[in-house]
Design a protein around this motif. Structure first.
Motif, short mmCIF file in Angstrom:
data_model
loop_
_atom_site.label_atom_id
_atom_site.label_comp_id
_atom_site.label_asym_id
_atom_site.label_seq_id
_atom_site.Cartn_x
_atom_site.Cartn_y
_atom_site.Cartn_z
N ALA A 1 0.83 -1.21 0.00
CA ALA A 1 0.00 0.00 0.00
C ALA A 1 0.86 1.25 0.00
CB ALA A 1 -0.93 0.00 1.21
N GLN A 2 0.37 2.27 -0.67
CA GLN A 2 1.09 3.55 -0.69
C GLN A 2 0.93 4.30 0.63
OE1 GLN A 2 -1.01 4.22 -4.51
NE2 GLN A 2 0.87 5.25 -5.15
N LEU A 3 -0.19 4.06 1.31
CA LEU A 3 -0.43 4.68 2.62
C LEU A 3 -0.93 3.61 3.58
CD1 LEU A 3 -0.77 7.04 4.60
CD2 LEU A 3 -3.05 7.44 3.61
N VAL A 4 -0.28 3.52 4.75
CA VAL A 4 -0.70 2.62 5.81
C VAL A 4 -1.10 3.46 7.02
CG1 VAL A 4 -0.04 0.70 7.32
CG2 VAL A 4 0.92 0.85 5.00
N ILE A 5 -2.27 3.19 7.58
CA ILE A 5 -2.73 3.89 8.78
C ILE A 5 -2.68 2.89 9.93
CG2 ILE A 5 -4.62 5.13 9.90
CD1 ILE A 5 -5.63 5.85 7.09
N ILE A 6 -1.86 3.18 10.94
CA ILE A 6 -1.76 2.33 12.12
C ILE A 6 -2.39 3.07 13.29
CG2 ILE A 6 -0.22 1.00 13.61
CD1 ILE A 6 1.84 1.01 11.39
N ASP A 7 -3.50 2.56 13.76
CA ASP A 7 -4.33 3.26 14.74
C ASP A 7 -4.12 2.71 16.15
OD1 ASP A 7 -6.33 5.13 15.43
OD2 ASP A 7 -7.87 3.58 15.36
N GLU A 8 -4.17 3.60 17.13
CA GLU A 8 -4.18 3.25 18.55
C GLU A 8 -2.88 2.58 19.01
OE1 GLU A 8 -7.73 1.04 19.41
OE2 GLU A 8 -9.01 2.80 19.20
#
Length: 267
Positions: A176-183
């Motif tokens: 993925a070009q953007l990874v969102i890692i939450d919390e």
């Protein structure tokens, strides 16, 4: 040759079905589906050949882009009921991020440069909302995005070599070009898990952008990881091309419960 083909045609009546079949032969499925409307519009507007051809090609491109957007949205695995950035009002925070800063982030130049973003602060201030809003902006702009809570990502990293679904998901996340890692910081992790997370960060370093949301300040990450040396090496990679925002204020979620599903935490 082309003139001979045109002369041999019965231009007085060319069945729409024939044109549709030819478009489908070249896999122009979106244009084929819209062909009757395109022909009707061309007749009403007395369009030239060039104008009609342009309309056909633009219809196909628009259809393909929308199909890709829907596919990328599904692959992102966003949480339910994500909201566009326009619904977030930074003026309700005491500090952390401004309208001007959000406008700059929405341009996604940081994503083109494989930059990272860190949104830190107590729960309920809209960190996840902003992160997902940027993710949605990225998907709508044609980028590939993957969202995972830290607990889910750790589980994926733990089982990627033994479970096919986890291995497949990890492969997609790394591409993925953007990874969102939450919390990040809500749940402690073991030394082995910290090592695997470090390897993940190293593998995506300068190839993907990552948005981190965390309830801990950067200086407190060493305690969470349990290894100051490893944490320093990891932060060196994360912060090399990063912008950090520290959110402060009254809980955004408590003031706007209608924006969040029941049971949703973090943000």
């Amino acid at each position: 040759m082309n003139r001979e083909i045109l002369k041999s045609m019965d231009t007085g009546h060319i069945p729409v079905q024939r044109l549709t079949a030819l478009l489908e032969t070249f896999t122009l499925k979106h244009a084929a589906r819209m062909l009757p409307d395109l022909l009707e519009t061309a007749d009403l507007q007395d369009s030239s050949c060039r104008e009609f051809l342009l309309a056909v090609l633009e219809t196909e491109v628009k259809g393909r882009n929308e199909r890709r957007r829907k596919r990328n949205y599904s692959a992102a695995h966003f949480p339910p009921n994500i909201r566009p950035l326009e619904e977030f009002d930074p003026e309700e925070l005491e500090s952390g991020i401004t309208h001007a800063q959000l406008s700059v982030l929405k341009e996604l130049s940081w994503l083109d440069n494989c930059g990272n973003l860190v949104f830190a602060g107590p729960p309920g201030l809209g960190k996840t909302m902003v992160a997902c809003g940027l993710g949605l902006q990225a998907v709508n702009s044609g980028y590939t995005v993957c969202f995972e809570k830290m607990t889910s990502l750790i589980k994926i990293l733990d089982t990627a070599e033994t479970e096919r679904a986890a291995g497949f998901r990890l492969k997609n996340i790394k591409k993925a070009q953007l990874v969102i890692i939450d919390e990040i910081g809500y749940t402690p992790i073991s030394r082995g898990q910290a090592n695997r997370f470090f390897t993940f960060i190293s593998d995506t370093y300068e190839t993907s952008s990552i948005i981190f949301t965390t309830n801990k300040e950067i200086v407190d990450w060493a305690e969470m990881m349990g290894d100051p040396v490893l944490t320093t090496a990891m932060l060196d990679r994360i912060l090399h091309h990063a912008k950090c925002y520290s959110f402060r204020g009254e809980s955004y979620r408590l003031k706007h419960p209608d924006l969040y599903p029941k049971g949703e935490t973090g943000m």
